[in-house]
Each structure stands twice: as structure tokens, then as C-alpha cells.
Design an enzyme around this catalytic site. Structure first.
Site, PDB file in Angstrom:
ATOM      1  N   HIS A 119      -2.114   7.557  -6.174  1.00 62.23           N
ATOM      2  CA  HIS A 119      -1.081   7.294  -5.174  1.00 62.23           C
ATOM      3  C   HIS A 119      -0.422   5.942  -5.373  1.00 62.23           C
ATOM      4  O   HIS A 119      -0.949   5.071  -6.061  1.00 62.23           O
ATOM      5  CB  HIS A 119      -1.660   7.374  -3.753  1.00 62.23           C
ATOM      6  N   ASP A 121       1.104   2.985  -2.734  1.00 60.11           N
ATOM      7  CA  ASP A 121       0.864   2.663  -1.321  1.00 60.11           C
ATOM      8  C   ASP A 121       2.108   2.863  -0.447  1.00 60.11           C
ATOM      9  O   ASP A 121       3.230   2.534  -0.849  1.00 60.11           O
ATOM     10  CB  ASP A 121       0.392   1.210  -1.185  1.00 60.11           C
ATOM     11  N   HIS A 273      -2.372   4.149  -8.488  1.00 58.94           N
ATOM     12  CA  HIS A 273      -3.757   3.724  -8.690  1.00 58.94           C
ATOM     13  C   HIS A 273      -4.722   4.731  -8.066  1.00 58.94           C
ATOM     14  O   HIS A 273      -4.345   5.547  -7.221  1.00 58.94           O
ATOM     15  CB  HIS A 273      -3.992   2.325  -8.123  1.00 58.94           C
ATOM     16  N   ARG A 288      -6.984  -6.445   1.496  1.00 56.61           N
ATOM     17  CA  ARG A 288      -5.712  -6.208   0.823  1.00 56.61           C
ATOM     18  C   ARG A 288      -4.550  -6.728   1.650  1.00 56.61           C
ATOM     19  O   ARG A 288      -4.515  -6.541   2.873  1.00 56.61           O
ATOM     20  CB  ARG A 288      -5.506  -4.707   0.573  1.00 56.61           C
TER      21      ARG A 288
END
Length: 297
Positions: A119, A121, A273, A288
């Protein structure tokens, strides 16, 4: 710098001539096509404009860059990320207490990793992110690697026939997986409808143009893309499955083996990723920060 005001483009660099520059870091490539460690640099320092620009140029060239032994505080993490644009607040994921821009993601014996789908983000946003900067707080003794796949190279690998067929194609994205979690959490219909109104299913090009490198990029992903607009449902499903599978081709990938205090900064416009969830019941704790991007075209 802001994501709206910077609009720097990729300068006349490729791997070889970029690495011949007098750089403030050492480059260690992880594969021939994607991914590089930027070593011998301390992200706690307040760099000059040129150094931040070189880090950004490295991001554009390698699609994902990595840093080792970075003993950052949360404030250091945020300060570094803000050099590349405004930071977003994720409406569905847990954040670190007192820091709404910092996602805090922990998996352990009570919570298996679930990020093991290729995917990019937050493509369910009207303006999906420029990039994500993830810091390893605590990792398993072995396992929990992250794979990254170059979606520019994946586009280049398509046949001319497929490229022509996808010209002008538009895909609809949605936060469907998060919506299901909200339902399981007991959110009311009214609360869920409020999210639907705030984050209406956006339409993005199936093949987008990277705003800085001008490369063509496959911009659909299994996690958030729903269907290709105005296509027959079966034809849409077949094409999307074919495009999703491109991320899994090893020649387009690099693999990062995490260590404590390692950092990955990936370009969500250029790569996808996959966080390998092979470490259960060991602990994997990360934080993150995500940089706001712009509308794909």
C-alpha cells in the site's frame, strides 16, 4: 519549507552523479533500483537549507531513504519531518499522547501486525501524503522487516498496450478497512457518517505523475483502492489485481532490516510498502510522522 511552497523538482541527478557530490552523508544503496541508507549523519542537528535539500533529493532519487542509530526525541522527530512540509493528523490510528501528529503503533502477543498488504499511505485522502517518516522504538529480535517497491519502475515495466489502456483512467479510493474497525469499536452510524462526509471517497488517476520527478507511477493499491471508475466491474477487478501484483515483483523492491533507532523516510507518491508480520508474539513498536502531500494528477 512547506509542501505547497517548496515545489523543488528533481535536479539533473541519477544514482551515479548524485553519489559523486560532496554530500554531508554516506550513501549505501540497498538494491540497484530503490532504497539507500544515508549514513554518518545525525538527524538531531539543525542542518542548513542545502543539507535538507540534499536529503530531499536523495528521497526523490532512491524513493525511500534510511538512517541508522538516530537517538531522536519526539520533538527531534517532528522537527526533522517539518522541514519537508506540513504534518497530518491521522483520524483513525492511535497517536502518541500529547502529540497528535505522531502515530504510535505497537504490536505484541495481544496484537498481531496487520500492515502486511502492499500500500501507499492514506490514498483515501483528497490530498494523500508526500511521505512518511517512521522510527523504530522497539523491534523483534528477528523479523518485522519492511519491503518497499518502486511504482515508477513498475509502470515502466507495463506493456505499451496496458499503458495506453490506462491513459486517463480514474480509480476510487476509500478508508473501508478503517470503517470496519470503527464499527467493531462500537461507533454509531452517525459517527461513521461524519467520517464519510469528512473523508469522501476520492478519485485519483490510476497512473499519476510524480509532481517533482515527473515520472509516471502506478497509483492504485490493494489496501485502499476500490474500483476503476466507469469500467465494467469484472474488467476493473482484473486490471486492479494485475496492477497490485506489480508491487510484488522482486526486481522492483528493496528490503529493510530494522534495528532500534533506525528511521525510514519513504515517498508515498513513488513507492508502496509492506510491513512483514512474521514476528508474533514478539514486540514491534514504531512511531510515524506523515508529511502532507497534494492532489494527484
Amino acid at each position: 519549507m512547506s509542501s505547497q511552497g517548496r515545489r523543488h523538482v528533481l535536479k539533473n541527478y541519477n544514482f551515479e552523479n548524485f553519489e559523486k557530490l560532496d554530500l554531508p552523508f554516506k550513501v549505501n544503496r540497498l538494491s540497484p533500483n530503490i532504497g539507500a541508507e544515508l549514513l554518518e549523519i545525525d538527524l538531531r542537528e539543525d542542518f542548513n537549507k542545502e543539507t535538507y535539500e540534499l536529503i530531499y533529493q536523495a528521497l526523490l532519487i532512491y524513493k525511500v531513504i534510511f538512517f541508522r542509530e538516530q537517538h531522536l526525541s519526539t520533538e527531534d522527530h517532528l522537527r526533522f519531518a517539518k522541514q519537508f512540509g506540513e504534518l497530518e493528523v491521522h483520524p483513525f490510528a492511535p497517536h502518541k499522547e500529547g502529540y497528535p501528529e505522531v502515530l504510535s503503533i505497537t504490536h505484541n502477543e495481544k496484537s498481531k501486525g496487520r500492515e502486511n498488504t502492499w500500500h501507499s499511505d492514506v490514498t483515501w485522502r483528497e490530498e494523500p501524503s508526500l511521505g512518511s517518516i517512521l522510527r523504530m522504538i522497539e523491534g523483534p529480535q528477528v523479523g518485522g522487516d519492511t519491503l518497499f517497491s518502486d511504482m515508477c519502475l513498475a509502470y515502466d515495466g507495463l506493456s505499451d498496450e496496458v499503458k495506453k489502456k490506462l491513459e486517463g483512467a480514474i480509480a476510487v479510493h476509500d478508508f473501508a478497512g478503517f470503517r470496519q474497525r470503527l464499527i467493531k469499536q462500537g461507533k454509531s452510524e452517525a459517527e461513521i457518517e461524519a467520517f464519510n462526509q469528512k473523508y469522501p471517497s476520492p478519485e485519483h488517476p490510476v497512473i499519476r505523475t510524480h509532481p517533482d520527478t515527473k515520472q509516471k507511477v502506478i497509483y492504485v493499491n490493494k489496501a485502499f483502492t476500490q474500483y476503476i471508475k466507469d469500467w465494467d466491474a469484472t474488467e476493473s477487478s482484473i486490471m486492479l489485481d494485475f496492477l497490485y501484483a506489480q508491487a510484488a515483483i522482486p526486481e522492483y523492491q528493496c528490503r529493510f532490516i530494522w534495528e532500534k533507532d533506525s528511521i525510514a523516510f519513504w515517498d508515498n507518491r513513488a513507492c508502496q510498502h509492506y510491513a512483514v508480520s512474521d514476528y508474533w508474539p514478539q514486540v514491534r513498536k514504531v512511531e510515524r510522522v506523515t508529511v502532507v502531500g497534494d492532489r494527484p494528477f
